[in-house]
Design an enzyme around this catalytic site. Structure first.
Site, PDB file in Angstrom:
ATOM      1  N   LYS A 190       6.077  36.624  39.819  1.00  0.00           N
ATOM      2  CA  LYS A 190       5.767  35.052  39.252  1.00  0.00           C
ATOM      3  C   LYS A 190       5.765  35.112  38.164  1.00  0.00           C
ATOM      4  O   LYS A 190       6.636  34.262  37.295  1.00  0.00           O
ATOM      5  CB  LYS A 190       4.895  34.595  40.139  1.00  0.00           C
TER       6      LYS A 190
ATOM      7  N   LYS B 237       0.232  28.074  30.826  1.00  0.00           N
ATOM      8  CA  LYS B 237      -0.658  29.156  31.781  1.00  0.00           C
ATOM      9  C   LYS B 237      -0.337  30.119  32.285  1.00  0.00           C
ATOM     10  O   LYS B 237      -0.752  31.506  32.203  1.00  0.00           O
ATOM     11  CB  LYS B 237      -1.224  28.142  33.091  1.00  0.00           C
TER      12      LYS B 237
END
Ligand code: NAD
Length: 301
Positions: free
Chosen positions: A168, A243
Site C-alpha cells: 500500500k 499520511k
C-alpha cells in the site's frame, strides 16, 4: 453466513459494513463516535470487545497505527476478547512495524490475522470494488476471501504479515510522486503555450503516460470523471496522501532505502496541507504549483 464484528465505521468502514450485510452477514458495529455504528445499519454495541466476543470474523478500519494499537492491544483490547480461531482483518492503512507487532500478538492468542489495506477510496468502498493487499498466512488470506470478496473485486496475497501495508505505501509513494510530476508538466506546458488537451493527447500515447494522467488528470477537461472537473472535491484527499507518504518515509528510513523523490513529495504535500488545503483532492496540488488558489469558497445562498 457469519457473525462479523466491525470496528471503525467512518468514511470507508460504513459502506464496507453495508456491503457485508448485503452479502448476508450479521454485523455488530462499534465506533467511538456515538451513532456511527447505527448509521451504518449495523447492530450497534458499546465496545470493541463486545463487537468481537461472538464474532467469526473481525474487521477494523481505523485512522492510523495509534488507534490500531489501542483497539487491539489496549485495555479491553479485542485480542483478549476474541475467541481463539477467530479471523481478524485489519483494513486500516498503518505503519508496517505496528502491523507486524499486532500480528504476532494475535498469533500468540491463537487468532488468524491479516493486514488488508485497500485501494479504491470511498467510491470503491460504496461500489464494492476495492482492491485488498493482504499480508499474513496464505491460509488466513484464503479464509478471508469470502468477506473481502463482499467488499471488493481484487484480493492479492502480498506475502508475510505486514506486506499488505508495504504494498500500500509503495503504491502511494509511486502515485504521489507521479501526480506531482504530471502537475509540474501541465504547468510548464501552460507557461510555454501548449494547451492542456494537446499535452494530454500526446502524452497519453507517449512514454510519459501514467494513471495519474489518463485516469485522474489534474486539469479539467481531458478525463471528465477526475476531481479537477469539480473544483478538486475528493476523491482521495491531500491529507490522506500526505499520511501515506509520511508512512513511506518512515519505512524508508527504517529500511535504509533511499527515497529522495518520496521525501520531496511528502514535503510538497505537507506545504499544501499547511496552506489549508488538506481536505481537497490530492490532484489539487497543481493549483499550488501554478501559484494560484484552489476554488474560492462559494458565498452562502
Ligand atoms: P475515518 O476517520 O472516516 O474513519 C475512521 C473511524 O474510526 C472513525 O469513524 C473513528 O471515529 C473511528 N475510530 C477511531 N478510533 C477508534 C477507536 N478507538 N475505536 C473505535 N472506532 C474508532 O477514516 P477513513 O477515511 O474511513 O479511513 C480509514 C482507513 O482507511 C485509514 O487508515 C485510511 O488511511 C484508509 N484509507 C482511506 C481511504 C479514503 O479514501 N478515505 C482510501 C484508502 C485507505
Amino acid at each position: 453466513m457469519a457473525n462479523v464484528g466491525f470496528i471503525g465505521l467512518g468514511h470507508m468502514g460504513k459502506p464496507m459494513a453495508r456491503n457485508l450485510m448485503k452479502a448476508g452477514h450479521r454485523v455488530a458495529g462499534f465506533d467511538i463516535v456515538a451513532g456511527a455504528a447505527a448509521a451504518a445499519g449495523t447492530r450497534a454495541v458499546e465496545s470493541a470487545s463486545e463487537a468481537v466476543r461472538k464474532a467469526d470474523a473481525v474487521i477494523t478500519m481505523l485512522p492510523s497505527g495509534t488507534e490500531v494499537r489501542q483497539v487491539y492491544l489496549g485495555e479491553g483490547g479485542l485480542l483478549l476478547a476474541a475467541r481463539p480461531g477467530t479471523l481478524v482483518i485489519d483494513c486500516s492503512t498503518i505503519d508496517v512495524t505496528t502491523a507486524r507487532q499486532v500480528n504476532i500478538a494475535a498469533a500468540a492468542r491463537g487468532l488468524q490475522m491479516i493486514d488488508a489495506p485497500v485501494s479504491g477510496g470511498v467510491k470503491g468502498a460504496e461500489d464494492g470494488t476495492l482492491t485488498f493487499m493482504v499480508g499474513g498466512e496464505e491460509s488466513a488470506c484464503e479464509a478471508a476471501r469470502p468477506f473481502l470478496g463482499s467488499m471488493g473485486r481484487n484480493v492479492i496475497h502480498a506475502g508475510a504479515a505486514g506486506n499488505g501495508q508495504v504494498a500500500k505505501i509503495c503504491n502511494n509513494l509511486m502515485l504521489g510522486v507521479a501526480m506531482i510530476g504530471v502537475c509540474e508538466a501541465f504547468v510548464l506546458a501552460e507557461k510555454l503555450g501548449l494547451a492542456d488537451q494537446k499535452l494530454f493527447d500526446i502524452v497519453a500515447k507517449s512514454s510519459g503516460q501514467s494513471w495519474a494522467l489518463t485516469s485522474y488528470c489534474p486539469v479539467p477537461g481531458p478525463v471528465p470523471t477526475s476531481p479537477a472537473n469539480r473544483a478538486y472535491q475528493p476523491g482521495f484527499t491531500a491529507a490522506m496522501m500526505l499520511k501515506d507518504l509520511i508512512l513511506a518515509q518512515q519505512a524508508a528510513h527504517a529500511a535504509r532505502a533511499p527515497a529522495p523523490l518520496g521525501a520531496a513529495a511528502a514535503a510538497t504535500y505537507s506545504l499544501f496541507a499547511a496552506m489549508g488545503h488538506g481536505d481537497l483532492d490530492f490532484s489539487g496540488i497543481i493549483t499550488m504549483l501554478r501559484g494560484g488558489r484552489p476554488a474560492e469558497p462559494q458565498p452562502a445562498p
